[in-house]
Design a protein around this motif. Structure first.
Motif, mmCIF file in Angstrom:
data_model
loop_
_atom_site.group_PDB
_atom_site.id
_atom_site.type_symbol
_atom_site.label_atom_id
_atom_site.label_comp_id
_atom_site.label_asym_id
_atom_site.label_seq_id
_atom_site.Cartn_x
_atom_site.Cartn_y
_atom_site.Cartn_z
ATOM 1 N N HIS A 86 -30.218 23.212 30.580
ATOM 2 C CA HIS A 86 -31.455 22.887 29.854
ATOM 3 C C HIS A 86 -31.949 21.493 30.223
ATOM 4 C CE1 HIS A 86 -30.441 26.272 27.303
ATOM 5 N NE2 HIS A 86 -29.310 25.711 26.948
ATOM 6 N N ASP A 87 -33.233 21.259 29.989
ATOM 7 C CA ASP A 87 -33.798 19.925 30.176
ATOM 8 C C ASP A 87 -33.942 19.208 28.827
ATOM 9 O OD1 ASP A 87 -35.887 21.410 29.132
ATOM 10 O OD2 ASP A 87 -37.363 20.744 30.604
ATOM 11 N N PHE A 88 -33.190 19.648 27.825
ATOM 12 C CA PHE A 88 -33.201 19.038 26.496
ATOM 13 C C PHE A 88 -31.760 18.912 25.998
ATOM 14 C CE2 PHE A 88 -34.297 23.584 26.222
ATOM 15 C CZ PHE A 88 -33.170 24.080 25.593
ATOM 16 N N TRP A 89 -31.572 18.108 24.959
ATOM 17 C CA TRP A 89 -30.269 17.983 24.295
ATOM 18 C C TRP A 89 -30.032 19.228 23.449
ATOM 19 C CZ3 TRP A 89 -26.626 14.119 24.589
ATOM 20 C CH2 TRP A 89 -27.001 12.986 25.313
ATOM 21 N N GLU A 90 -28.763 19.610 23.325
ATOM 22 C CA GLU A 90 -28.402 20.758 22.510
ATOM 23 C C GLU A 90 -27.086 20.454 21.800
ATOM 24 O OE1 GLU A 90 -28.493 25.419 23.298
ATOM 25 O OE2 GLU A 90 -26.917 24.422 24.460
ATOM 26 N N GLU A 91 -27.097 20.579 20.472
ATOM 27 C CA GLU A 91 -25.884 20.419 19.681
ATOM 28 C C GLU A 91 -25.579 21.761 19.038
ATOM 29 O OE1 GLU A 91 -25.327 16.710 17.481
ATOM 30 O OE2 GLU A 91 -27.355 16.172 18.159
ATOM 31 N N VAL A 92 -24.302 22.161 19.100
ATOM 32 C CA VAL A 92 -23.895 23.482 18.643
ATOM 33 C C VAL A 92 -22.652 23.356 17.767
ATOM 34 C CG1 VAL A 92 -23.168 25.797 19.349
ATOM 35 C CG2 VAL A 92 -24.735 24.486 20.807
ATOM 36 N N TYR A 93 -22.684 23.992 16.607
ATOM 37 C CA TYR A 93 -21.535 24.069 15.710
ATOM 38 C C TYR A 93 -21.225 25.545 15.480
ATOM 39 C CZ TYR A 93 -18.550 23.526 11.629
ATOM 40 O OH TYR A 93 -17.493 23.594 10.758
ATOM 41 N N GLY A 147 -16.306 33.076 13.844
ATOM 42 C CA GLY A 147 -16.000 33.852 15.032
ATOM 43 C C GLY A 147 -15.616 32.976 16.214
ATOM 44 N N SER A 148 -15.758 33.545 17.409
ATOM 45 C CA SER A 148 -15.417 32.825 18.628
ATOM 46 C C SER A 148 -16.147 33.433 19.810
ATOM 47 C CB SER A 148 -13.904 32.882 18.884
ATOM 48 O OG SER A 148 -13.510 34.213 19.179
ATOM 49 N N THR A 197 -12.002 29.577 25.374
ATOM 50 C CA THR A 197 -12.520 30.184 24.160
ATOM 51 C C THR A 197 -12.706 29.101 23.106
ATOM 52 O OG1 THR A 197 -11.477 32.292 24.660
ATOM 53 C CG2 THR A 197 -12.065 31.899 22.355
ATOM 54 N N PHE A 198 -13.842 29.159 22.420
ATOM 55 C CA PHE A 198 -14.182 28.191 21.388
ATOM 56 C C PHE A 198 -14.317 28.933 20.059
ATOM 57 C CE2 PHE A 198 -15.757 26.711 25.469
ATOM 58 C CZ PHE A 198 -15.063 25.515 25.576
ATOM 59 N N THR A 199 -13.838 28.324 18.974
ATOM 60 C CA THR A 199 -13.702 29.007 17.688
ATOM 61 C C THR A 199 -14.425 28.273 16.560
ATOM 62 O OG1 THR A 199 -11.642 27.838 17.254
ATOM 63 C CG2 THR A 199 -11.463 29.957 18.378
ATOM 64 N N ALA A 200 -14.491 28.950 15.415
ATOM 65 C CA ALA A 200 -15.142 28.403 14.222
ATOM 66 C C ALA A 200 -14.627 26.992 13.938
ATOM 67 C CB ALA A 200 -14.894 29.302 13.024
ATOM 68 N N GLY A 201 -15.570 26.101 13.591
ATOM 69 C CA GLY A 201 -15.233 24.720 13.287
ATOM 70 C C GLY A 201 -15.347 23.802 14.485
ATOM 71 N N MET A 202 -15.588 24.349 15.674
ATOM 72 C CA MET A 202 -15.728 23.520 16.876
ATOM 73 C C MET A 202 -17.196 23.150 17.087
ATOM 74 S SD MET A 202 -12.985 25.346 19.409
ATOM 75 C CE MET A 202 -12.269 23.953 20.258
ATOM 76 N N TYR A 203 -17.404 22.022 17.795
ATOM 77 C CA TYR A 203 -18.729 21.434 17.976
ATOM 78 C C TYR A 203 -18.905 21.025 19.437
ATOM 79 C CZ TYR A 203 -22.079 17.547 17.948
ATOM 80 O OH TYR A 203 -23.109 16.695 18.224
#
Length: 115
Positions: free
Chosen positions: A60-67, A71-72, A81-87
């Motif tokens: 992307h050409d923008f910032w993206e924050e994900v929480y 699930g996973s 693999t990334f799981t619930a509670g990860m950022y």
């Protein structure tokens, strides 16, 4: 233009819609968006078995924050693999995905541009 002003409201008032790529197992609930700059705040949902491989690696050409709310999912390029509670906080240009989720996943995402 900027994202619209919203006071608290039930997010369930916003319907899920298909994400770009039209996979019926990958949907988003857009909470606020700026159509001019293409940034948004959304809830993203992968149903069990969803796979974004046809969309390829995302950059992307923008910032993206994900929480991850629940699930996973697995980043197929990283093999992690990334799981619930990860950022994650992704600056413009950071590669990520494609993704697969065996159990399903729901994320909260904020996208923005820094002037």
């Amino acid at each position: 233009m900027a994202k619209p002003e919203h006071e608290f409201f039930p997010v369930t008032d916003v319907d899920y819609t298909l994400c770009p790529g039209d996979d019926p197992k990958i949907k988003e609930r857009i909470l606020a968006a700026d159509p001019e700059s293409r940034v948004a705040t959304r809830i993203l949902r992968y149903e069990p078995g969803a796979d974004s491989t046809p969309n390829g690696v995302q950059v992307h050409d923008f910032w993206e924050e994900v929480y991850i709310l629940e699930g996973s999912f697995t980043d197929l390029e990283l093999g992690k693999t990334f799981t619930a509670g990860m950022y994650a906080c992704r600056p413009p240009g950071m590669r990520h995905g494609p993704w697969r989720s065996d159990e399903g996943v729901t994320t909260f995402e904020v996208r923005y541009r820094v002037q």
